[in-house]
Scaffold this motif. Structure first.
Motif, mmCIF file in Angstrom:
data_model
loop_
_atom_site.group_PDB
_atom_site.id
_atom_site.type_symbol
_atom_site.label_atom_id
_atom_site.label_comp_id
_atom_site.label_asym_id
_atom_site.label_seq_id
_atom_site.Cartn_x
_atom_site.Cartn_y
_atom_site.Cartn_z
ATOM 1 N N VAL A 176 -5.322 -4.930 -7.962
ATOM 2 C CA VAL A 176 -5.682 -4.019 -6.884
ATOM 3 C C VAL A 176 -6.153 -4.891 -5.725
ATOM 4 O O VAL A 176 -6.908 -5.851 -5.931
ATOM 5 C CB VAL A 176 -6.807 -3.062 -7.341
ATOM 6 C CG1 VAL A 176 -7.312 -2.217 -6.182
ATOM 7 C CG2 VAL A 176 -6.322 -2.181 -8.488
ATOM 8 N N GLY A 216 -8.159 -6.542 -3.036
ATOM 9 C CA GLY A 216 -9.600 -6.697 -2.937
ATOM 10 C C GLY A 216 -10.274 -6.965 -4.271
ATOM 11 O O GLY A 216 -11.455 -7.267 -4.320
ATOM 12 N N CYS A 273 0.829 -1.202 0.000
ATOM 13 C CA CYS A 273 0.000 0.000 0.000
ATOM 14 C C CYS A 273 0.862 1.251 0.000
ATOM 15 O O CYS A 273 1.761 1.392 0.833
ATOM 16 C CB CYS A 273 -0.913 0.014 1.228
ATOM 17 S SG CYS A 273 -2.037 -1.387 1.282
ATOM 18 N N GLU A 292 0.480 5.646 -0.331
ATOM 19 C CA GLU A 292 -0.283 6.614 0.445
ATOM 20 C C GLU A 292 -1.760 6.475 0.107
ATOM 21 O O GLU A 292 -2.140 6.187 -1.009
ATOM 22 C CB GLU A 292 0.202 8.023 0.136
ATOM 23 C CG GLU A 292 1.620 8.262 0.618
ATOM 24 C CD GLU A 292 2.073 9.687 0.381
ATOM 25 O OE1 GLU A 292 1.222 10.582 0.329
ATOM 26 O OE2 GLU A 292 3.281 9.877 0.252
ATOM 27 N N GLY A 293 -2.595 6.681 1.099
ATOM 28 C CA GLY A 293 -4.032 6.577 0.880
ATOM 29 C C GLY A 293 -4.457 5.137 0.732
ATOM 30 O O GLY A 293 -3.985 4.255 1.424
ATOM 31 N N ASN A 294 -5.334 4.881 -0.195
ATOM 32 C CA ASN A 294 -5.899 3.547 -0.386
ATOM 33 C C ASN A 294 -5.343 2.842 -1.612
ATOM 34 O O ASN A 294 -5.983 1.982 -2.174
ATOM 35 C CB ASN A 294 -7.427 3.640 -0.509
ATOM 36 C CG ASN A 294 -8.053 4.079 0.781
ATOM 37 O OD1 ASN A 294 -7.588 3.746 1.850
ATOM 38 N ND2 ASN A 294 -9.110 4.865 0.684
ATOM 39 N N ASN A 295 -4.151 3.205 -2.041
ATOM 40 C CA ASN A 295 -3.561 2.601 -3.225
ATOM 41 C C ASN A 295 -2.844 1.314 -2.852
ATOM 42 O O ASN A 295 -1.648 1.305 -2.616
ATOM 43 C CB ASN A 295 -2.570 3.574 -3.883
ATOM 44 C CG ASN A 295 -3.244 4.851 -4.286
ATOM 45 O OD1 ASN A 295 -4.353 4.834 -4.777
ATOM 46 N ND2 ASN A 295 -2.578 5.962 -4.070
ATOM 47 N N CYS A 296 -3.583 0.224 -2.781
ATOM 48 C CA CYS A 296 -2.999 -1.059 -2.395
ATOM 49 C C CYS A 296 -3.022 -2.030 -3.576
ATOM 50 O O CYS A 296 -4.059 -2.205 -4.220
ATOM 51 C CB CYS A 296 -3.767 -1.671 -1.226
ATOM 52 S SG CYS A 296 -3.693 -0.688 0.278
#
Length: 63
Positions: free
Chosen positions: A32, A34, A11, A13-17
């Motif tokens: 991505v 999920g 991951c 920064e933020g929700n960039n996983c």
């Protein structure tokens, strides 16, 4: 998606996983986190080259 062994999510920064995975046939996968049922696939060598280029800063203009 059977046979893909996914690594733990990486991951930013933020929700960039994102998740990286491989299979027994030598293919590499990027998805991505999920959404592993929708992935990009190529050879392990291609994934290795992509990561090396990103680390070398060749994708910084996209950020």
């Amino acid at each position: 998606m059977t046979g893909i062994e996914w690594e733990e999510p990486f991951c930013g920064e933020g929700n960039n996983c994102f998740r990286l995975g491989t299979d027994a046939e030598g293919k590499a996968y990027i998805a991505v986190a999920g959404q592993e049922n929708s992935y990009l696939v190529d050879s392990r060598e291609a994934l290795r080259a992509l990561i090396a280029e990103i680390k070398a800063g060749k994708a910084d203009h996209l950020l």
